[in-house]
Enzyme design. Structure first.
Site, PDB file in Angstrom:
ATOM      1  CB  CYS A  68      27.321  32.776  -0.842  1.00 40.88           C
ATOM      2  SG  CYS A  68      28.508  33.767   0.072  1.00 40.88           S
ATOM      3  CG  ASP A  89      31.553  25.459  -8.365  1.00 39.20           C
ATOM      4  OD1 ASP A  89      31.255  26.232  -7.436  1.00 39.20           O
ATOM      5  OD2 ASP A  89      32.711  25.346  -8.802  1.00 39.20           O
ATOM      6  CG  ASN A 118      38.088  24.251   1.657  1.00 36.82           C
ATOM      7  OD1 ASN A 118      36.969  24.425   1.190  1.00 36.82           O
ATOM      8  ND2 ASN A 118      39.187  24.196   0.897  1.00 36.82           N
ATOM      9  CB  SER A 124      33.501  30.200  -2.190  1.00 39.68           C
ATOM     10  OG  SER A 124      34.076  29.921  -3.431  1.00 39.68           O
ATOM     11  CE  LYS A 176      35.962  26.669  -7.999  1.00 43.80           C
ATOM     12  NZ  LYS A 176      34.562  27.123  -8.127  1.00 43.80           N
ATOM     13  NE  ARG A 230      35.757  22.490  -1.030  1.00 42.58           N
ATOM     14  CZ  ARG A 230      35.140  23.500  -1.658  1.00 42.58           C
ATOM     15  NH1 ARG A 230      34.260  23.255  -2.586  1.00 42.58           N
ATOM     16  NH2 ARG A 230      35.398  24.744  -1.330  1.00 42.58           N
ATOM     17  CE  LYS A 266      28.972  28.610  -6.665  1.00 43.87           C
ATOM     18  NZ  LYS A 266      29.474  29.326  -5.491  1.00 43.87           N
ATOM     19  N   GLY A 291      41.191  22.275  -5.859  1.00 44.35           N
ATOM     20  CA  GLY A 291      41.085  23.557  -6.565  1.00 44.35           C
ATOM     21  C   GLY A 291      42.384  23.961  -7.255  1.00 44.35           C
ATOM     22  CE1 TYR A 309      40.778  21.515  -1.240  1.00 42.52           C
ATOM     23  CE2 TYR A 309      41.187  23.281  -2.813  1.00 42.52           C
ATOM     24  CZ  TYR A 309      40.333  22.610  -1.967  1.00 42.52           C
ATOM     25  OH  TYR A 309      39.025  23.001  -1.871  1.00 42.52           O
ATOM     26  NE  ARG A 328      39.180  28.339  -5.061  1.00 44.06           N
ATOM     27  CZ  ARG A 328      39.045  29.631  -4.874  1.00 44.06           C
ATOM     28  NH1 ARG A 328      39.940  30.474  -5.372  1.00 44.06           N
ATOM     29  NH2 ARG A 328      38.027  30.132  -4.218  1.00 44.06           N
ATOM     30  CG  HIS A 374      31.890  30.725  -8.994  1.00 43.14           C
ATOM     31  ND1 HIS A 374      32.248  31.375  -7.843  1.00 43.14           N
ATOM     32  CD2 HIS A 374      31.923  29.411  -8.697  1.00 43.14           C
ATOM     33  CE1 HIS A 374      32.476  30.494  -6.881  1.00 43.14           C
ATOM     34  NE2 HIS A 374      32.276  29.287  -7.369  1.00 43.14           N
TER      35      HIS A 374
HETATM   36  P1  GTP Z   1      31.356  26.741  -3.354  1.00 40.62           P
HETATM   37  O1  GTP Z   1      31.002  25.335  -3.681  1.00 40.62           O
HETATM   38  O2  GTP Z   1      32.536  26.873  -2.428  1.00 40.62           O
HETATM   39  O3  GTP Z   1      31.512  27.639  -4.572  1.00 40.62           O
HETATM   40  O4  GTP Z   1      30.127  27.376  -2.454  1.00 40.62           O
HETATM   41  P2  GTP Z   1      28.546  27.270  -2.638  1.00 40.62           P
HETATM   42  O5  GTP Z   1      28.044  28.581  -3.173  1.00 40.62           O
HETATM   43  O6  GTP Z   1      28.121  26.038  -3.327  1.00 40.62           O
HETATM   44  O7  GTP Z   1      28.060  27.250  -1.135  1.00 40.62           O
HETATM   45  P3  GTP Z   1      27.178  26.203  -0.339  1.00 40.62           P
HETATM   46  O8  GTP Z   1      25.849  25.905  -0.963  1.00 40.62           O
HETATM   47  O9  GTP Z   1      28.050  25.062   0.028  1.00 40.62           O
HETATM   48  O10 GTP Z   1      26.939  27.213   0.907  1.00 40.62           O
HETATM   49  C1  GTP Z   1      26.796  26.732   2.124  1.00 40.62           C
HETATM   50  C2  GTP Z   1      26.646  27.797   3.196  1.00 40.62           C
HETATM   51  O11 GTP Z   1      25.584  28.714   2.934  1.00 40.62           O
HETATM   52  C3  GTP Z   1      26.282  27.048   4.454  1.00 40.62           C
HETATM   53  O12 GTP Z   1      26.838  27.703   5.560  1.00 40.62           O
HETATM   54  C4  GTP Z   1      24.741  27.136   4.429  1.00 40.62           C
HETATM   55  O13 GTP Z   1      24.223  26.940   5.695  1.00 40.62           O
HETATM   56  C5  GTP Z   1      24.518  28.552   3.895  1.00 40.62           C
HETATM   57  N1  GTP Z   1      23.237  28.722   3.212  1.00 40.62           N
HETATM   58  C6  GTP Z   1      22.883  28.211   2.000  1.00 40.62           C
HETATM   59  N2  GTP Z   1      21.632  28.603   1.655  1.00 40.62           N
HETATM   60  C7  GTP Z   1      21.187  29.383   2.681  1.00 40.62           C
HETATM   61  C8  GTP Z   1      19.963  30.107   2.927  1.00 40.62           C
HETATM   62  O14 GTP Z   1      19.025  30.117   2.119  1.00 40.62           O
HETATM   63  N3  GTP Z   1      19.880  30.807   4.096  1.00 40.62           N
HETATM   64  C9  GTP Z   1      20.887  30.835   4.999  1.00 40.62           C
HETATM   65  N4  GTP Z   1      20.722  31.533   6.123  1.00 40.62           N
HETATM   66  N5  GTP Z   1      22.053  30.152   4.820  1.00 40.62           N
HETATM   67  C10 GTP Z   1      22.200  29.452   3.674  1.00 40.62           C
HETATM   68 MN    MN Z   2      29.239  24.365  -4.063  1.00 42.68          MN
HETATM   69 MN    MN Z   3      32.896  27.354  -6.360  1.00 41.39          MN
END
Ligand code: GTP
Ligand code: MN
Ligand code: MN
Length: 610
Positions: free
Chosen positions: A275, A298, A389, A273, A231, A391, A277, A224, A222, A82, A251
């Protein structure tokens, strides 16, 4: 029409919707495509388009035995994500775009875009994709029509949304409003000019006109930037519709949690993102008797139901997940969905037997790959094989743990909302808010560390309200006010409880204070038990955190004194946090809701009184 040759194509148009016909004609006039194709969404059409994309080199067909009916695409190296700095909210008044968005006066932007789109589809096919975000049988279905000159976009939209004839027929029959979403790669072809594998334009513009509810996207293929239902519509434009119509576009993931007593709970969670989800939405609980099923990973739309309850739906039909880090060890549920095929991968690596691979997919790294840029790759290579990134785009109904309620147009009643970010310090594993507006305060001050390039370097803290920073389609202060006010329209007894979570806190030795992943089910259980009045908590200035013994640690090699590191509220850390929150709130000027300013004052007083 300037060019009479196109007229018969419009006469054969499969709709009598005057507004749609006029818009398609206007766009064809502006962009000058060679052909117009109305997308019907059928299997035959998809086969024909993907065959053409394979012949053009845009798609690589994967080994049918490993990934049935699946393809890999490799983008231009300058078109992989994005483009936030080129994303605009062009409201009539600059004030309505707020400080979190780029803005330009609509008339000025339209003039610029008309120049860019002029002749931009020459030599190409213009596809008209009728789509609906959410259920076609929803009370108030949210329609869109994307016009694009990219067949890759058509094939991807088919996975991410409900598209084609059944949608167009309903738009026509109900003379429905639809969001006009115009996309061009910005790469016209002169007669006889050979195409490239991934056409795009170095000049990229992702533009939203919130009052008109329209989207113009130029120059990027791309996801996004180009799959405009996601989005651009389901978050940025939908957030504006939601403000005007009294609902929320967020989100967030949605999951269903069933207790050992077979009681069902629905929880949504907003994390920025990357983190977690998709990971939480597809979680395998490590505690006996608790079951998780998925509704979304998402985007969540939430509205007040007939009894004043807060109901949530997932408007998407597919997963568009970050590939690296998604593996058989960390997220087997996602891997099983992907392995069923019908997927489009973008910028992953190819294995020698015609499959795909990315960092973290398997523990064992293949001895040889073709990297995302087409180079021969071995484990000695100094660059990752898949783009960070990269996908996977996969139909959501391939998830084995998909909850049946995903298919219900009315959605589910939420019991809890979680906000979470990536914080090494300060933010406890889980904190229950005191009230709705205290919970909105938690969401409004949500923060996450960007991982610095150099290992060990402290991440840069970024405030990301409700994980919506790049997606709020209007003034951020007005958005927070909308959140605050929603509670007045709800049945107070049935309002979901709001929690702040942090899976990423570190201990003094640098390790994670909490094991995370499947063990996050223990935090979900605590939240539900708080709601049911069963779990003990300690009241702190920031909210309620788990009391000793209240988190279920059965089967874990952890005691509460270990967990103490994860749930601690440290006065010094919070003094620094308070200063940082005050600085953040300063950016809102007078659009910050009074209720949130008084939440900040309350926090300040409670911290001072400690
Ligand atoms: P978008 O799809 O981009 O919106 O992101 P998302 O929020 O879906 O993130 P995703 O689940 O793909 O996050 C993946 C990242 O978070 C990876 O680096 C994982 O290893 C890390 N992660 C996810 N859950 C945990 C957790 O409970 N503990 C830790 N330490 N890392 C985590
Ligand atoms: Mn995701
Ligand atoms: Mn997202």
């Amino acid at each position: 029409m300037g060019d009479l040759a196109r007229l018969p194509l419009l006469e054969k148009a499969p709709t009598t919707h005057a507004g749609l016909l006029a818009w398609v004609e206007e766009v064809a006039e502006l962009t000058q495509p060679d052909r117009i194709h109305w997308v019907d969404g059928s299997e035959e059409e998809n086969t024909r388009l993907t065959d053409e994309l394979v012949a053009a080199g845009t798609l690589t067909r994967l080994n049918e035995k490993l990934f049935p009916k699946s393809f890999a695409a490799f983008s231009d190296p300058a078109d992989v994500a994005r483009v936030e700095e080129q994303t605009f909210i062009c409201s009539e008044n600059e004030r309505d775009a707020g400080f979190t968005n780029n803005w330009m006066a609509p008339a000025e932007m339209k003039a610029k875009l008309r120049g860019l789109f002029s002749g931009s589809m020459r030599g190409r096919t213009m596809y008209v994709i009728p789509f609906v975000m959410g259920h076609l049988d929803a009370e108030d279905p949210k329609f869109g029509v994307e016009i694009t000159d990219s067949a890759y976009v058509v094939a991807s939209m088919r996975i991410m949304a409900t598209i084609g004839t059944e949608v167009l027929d309903k738009i026509t029959a109900t003379n429905a409003f639809f969001v006009p979403a115009l996309h061009s790669l910005g790469a016209p072809l002169a007669p006889g000019q050979a195409d490239v594998v991934w056409p795009c334009n170095p000049d990229k513009w992702i533009v939203h006109f919130p009052e008109e509810r329209s989207i113009w996207s130029f120059g990027s293929g791309y996801g996004g930037n180009a799959l405009l239902g996601k989005k651009c519509y389901a978050l940025r434009i939908a957030s504006v519709m939601a403000r005007d119509e009294g609902w929320l576009a967020e989100h967030m993931l949605i999951l269903k949690l069933t207790s050992p007593e077979q009681k069902k709970y629905y929880i949504s969670a907003a994390f920025p993102s990357a983190c977690g989800k998709t990971n939480l939405a597809l979680l395998d609980p490590t505690i006996e008797g608790w079951k998780v099923e998925t509704l979304g990973d998402d985007i969540t739309w939430m509205r007040i139901g007939k009894e004043g309850e807060l109901r949530a739906t997932n408007p998407e039909a597919g997963l568009f997940g970050v590939a690296p880090g998604t593996g058989w060890g960390t997220n087997p549920n996602a891997m099983r969905a992907i392995a069923k095929g019908h997927s489009i991968f973008t910028n992953v690596a190819l294995t020698d037997d015609g499959g795909v691979w990315w960092e973290g997919m398997t523990e064992e790294v293949p001895a040889h790959l073709t990297d995302w840029q087409g180079n021969s790759w071995t484990p000695d290579s100094d660059k990752p094989a898949a783009h960070p990134n990269s996908r996977f785009c996969t139909p959501i109904d391939q998830i084995d743990m998909l909850a049946e309620e995903y298919f219900s147009p009315d959605g589910v009643e939420l019991s809890a909302i979680l906000f979470g970010g990536r914080r090494k310090t300060t933010v406890p594993l889980v904190t229950q808010s005191r009230t709705w507006s205290n919970g909105v305060f938690m969401g409004s001050t949500l923060s996450s560390e960007t991982t610095a390039a150099a290992a060990g370097q402290v991440g840069v803290l970024r405030r990301d309200p409700m994980a919506m920073l790049p997606f709020i389609g209007y003034d951020a202060g007005d958005y927070l006010n909308h959140w605050v006010n929603l509670s007045a329209k709800a049945n107070q007894e049935r309002l979901p409880k709001i929690f702040l979570v942090n899976w990423f806190r570190r201990t003094a030795d640098g390790g994670f204070a909490w094991p995370g992943f499947g063990d996050n089910a223990r935090v979900l259980k605590w939240a539900i038990e708080r709601i049911e009045g069963k779990a003990d908590a300690v009241e702190t200035p920031i909210g309620y955190v788990p009391a000793a013994g209240s988190l279920d640690l059965t089967g874990l090699d952890l005691t509460h004194s270990h967990v103490e590191d994860a749930v601690r509220v440290d006065p010094e850390e919070w003094a620094a946090e308070l200063a940082s929150i005050e600085e953040w709130y300063g950016k809102f000027g007078d659009s910050l809701p009074a209720a949130l300013r008084s939440e900040l004052e309350g926090l300040k007083e409670r911290l001072a009184a400690q």
